[in-house]
Design an enzyme around this catalytic site. Structure first.
Site, PDB file in Angstrom:
ATOM      1  N   HIS A   1       0.863  -1.191   0.000  1.00 34.23           N
ATOM      2  CA  HIS A   1       0.000   0.000   0.000  1.00 34.23           C
ATOM      3  C   HIS A   1       0.895   1.235   0.000  1.00 34.23           C
ATOM      4  O   HIS A   1       1.641   1.442   0.959  1.00 34.23           O
ATOM      5  CB  HIS A   1      -0.888   0.004   1.244  1.00 34.23           C
ATOM      6  CG  HIS A   1      -1.836  -1.158   1.312  1.00 34.23           C
ATOM      7  ND1 HIS A   1      -3.078  -1.127   0.724  1.00 34.23           N
ATOM      8  CD2 HIS A   1      -1.717  -2.389   1.869  1.00 34.23           C
ATOM      9  CE1 HIS A   1      -3.695  -2.292   0.943  1.00 34.23           C
ATOM     10  NE2 HIS A   1      -2.879  -3.073   1.626  1.00 34.23           N
TER      11      HIS A   1
ATOM     12  N   ASP B   1       1.854  -7.231   2.555  1.00 34.39           N
ATOM     13  CA  ASP B   1       0.782  -6.322   2.994  1.00 34.39           C
ATOM     14  C   ASP B   1       1.376  -5.097   3.697  1.00 34.39           C
ATOM     15  O   ASP B   1       0.862  -4.636   4.721  1.00 34.39           O
ATOM     16  CB  ASP B   1      -0.226  -7.048   3.899  1.00 34.39           C
ATOM     17  CG  ASP B   1      -1.539  -6.282   4.058  1.00 34.39           C
ATOM     18  OD1 ASP B   1      -1.695  -5.220   3.420  1.00 34.39           O
ATOM     19  OD2 ASP B   1      -2.396  -6.752   4.827  1.00 34.39           O
TER      20      ASP B   1
HETATM   21 ZN   LIG Z   1      -6.161  -6.793   2.993  1.00 39.97          ZN
END
Ligand SMILES: [Zn+2]
Length: 424
Positions: free
Chosen positions: A58, A301
């Site tokens: 992200h 992640d």
């Molecule tokens: Zn997720």
């Protein structure tokens, strides 16, 4: 200028061998002994790996660049030995039109220090039941689809999404979460939630949606990829589905392998992530799932947040931890050193397997003709993970302070050094 990496232990095509690597014109040219070139990198006693592949990060860019941006996120990836990453589309605005997608792809290419592949969203703005024009998003550069961070609540919406993704030959990577069962929880339902008096998350929030999606995937034939599987039941469901011939793959995050809810000893938001840390029993099933091939790959992640979003207790804090800069060294130290995984297995899950699952032809392998994307690691020396060393804007990691082996010495993308450890 040609470069030769000398005397390294090289991970090539699934095996480890002592060889030199010759690089010129941004590509791997040859592997062999006694190679020479103008520029020499001495990799004696070091591991030379294809650049690691992390298809779950992200970068908060655009919209929340106070947390991270494409430059710092990709520098963090480079420092972790990653040369190809997949960026999730939960940014502001969500790139659900070709124009927004093109803009992101352009920014990734201009400012990324590593290769950044861009996910498009499954639904418009990630919170509606309207589907974007997948063909147009793909045309604009989306490599796969995901609403990561949110589950798709409506079954008919997911069914249509899978049908259209299949028609457009796009993989659907899913954050499996039924909101009615998630019920605004913050940590796993169990002793830690009780002890700390925190709102629990039932594992059913993840498992019931995986079960639904597997049936939809079976019907549509789409390539369904489950992000960050975290429970034993999820692994069992995916194992059964694979036996049935359903086109499913999945990933596990390092923190679900390394930590459990037992590590949640105080109200510390650096242990708050979604899916949450689960039980020892779940952790054992994830390890077994990797070893028997049910779980295909590892993805971090990487979820950077600003300090004020991760302080003041678990109940109010944002979900997620950073991962790019600690994944390899933590997994090497806690799993390869004690003999739970072999080095070859770990490298497979971080290179060849993610490239295969996502059909990336130019990543994950050190072969003549491939781009010179590689990472050099020092497996012999121990080093403490320090906050001040992070390239990410964020420091929200429960691993800070750990002593680990497997520090990145150098990372190269297309023959260019994008990260180099400072000389001691
Ligand atoms: Zn997720």
């Amino acid at each position: 200028m040609a470069t030769v990496i000398k005397h390294g232990l090289v991970f090539q095509n699934g095996r480890l061998l002592h060889t030199d690597v010759l690089i010129a014109d941004k590509q791997i040219q040859t592997l062999g002994n006694n190679l020479t070139a103008e520029h020499i990198i001495d990799a004696s006693n070091l591991l030379v790996s294809p650049g690691l592949v992390d298809l779950h990060v992200h970068y908060r860019d655009p919209g929340q660049t106070y947390k991270e941006d494409v430059i710092t996120g990709s520098l963090a990836a480079a420092r972790g030995g990653f040369t190809t990453v997949g960026a999730m589309p939960n940014v502001l605005p969500v790139p659900d039109t070709p124009a927004l997608m093109s803009k992101m792809v352009q920014n990734n290419q201009t400012n990324g220090r590593v290769h950044i592949l861009q996910y498009g969203p499954i639904t418009k703005n990630e919170d509606t039941d309207e589907l974007p024009d997948y063909a147009a998003l793909k045309q604009a550069g989306a490599f796969a689809l995901s609403n990561d961070g949110k589950g798709v609540q409506n079954a008919q919406t997911m069914y249509s999404a899978m049908q259209q993704a299949r028609e457009n030959q796009l993989l659907v990577a899913v954050h499996a979460q039924d909101d009615s069962l998630f019920n605004h929880g913050v940590v796993n339902e169990g002793p830690a939630a009780e002890k700390l008096a925190l709102r629990p998350i039932s594992e059913l929030a993840e498992t019931t949606q995986i079960a639904r999606d597997l049936l939809l995937a079976q019907k549509t034939g789409v390539h369904y990829h489950v992000c960050h599987v975290s429970t034993k039941t999820s692994v069992c469901l995916i194992r059964m589905a694979k036996k049935q011939g359903i086109n499913v793959t999945c990933e596990v995050a390092p923190h679900h392998l390394l930590l459990t809810e037992d590590d949640l000893v105080s109200d510390d938001a650096y242990y708050k992530m979604n899916p949450p840390l689960r039980t020892k029993n779940d952790q054992a099933a994830l390890i077994a799932g990797l070893l028997d091939g049910t779980i295909d790959m590892i993805a971090t992640d990487h979820a950077p947040h600003a300090l004020q979003e991760k302080t003041g207790g678990i109940a109010k804090a944002a979900f997620g931890i950073t991962g790019s800069e600690t994944a390899f060294s933590e997994l090497y130290t806690k799993f390869v050193k004690p003999g739970i995984f072999t080095l070859t297995e770990l490298l497979n899950w971080l290179t060849i397997k993610p490239a295969q699952v996502f059909g990336l032809k130019n990543a994950g392998m050190l072969e003549p003709g491939m781009p010179a994307d590689l990472a050099i690691f020092d497996l012999a020396h121990v080093k403490r993970i320090k906050e001040q060393d992070y390239c990410s804007k964020a420091i929200n990691s429960p691993f800070t302070g750990d002593e680990v082996y497997g520090q990145t010495v150098l990372t190269m993308v297309a023959g260019k050094i994008v990260y180099q450890k400072e000389q001691a």
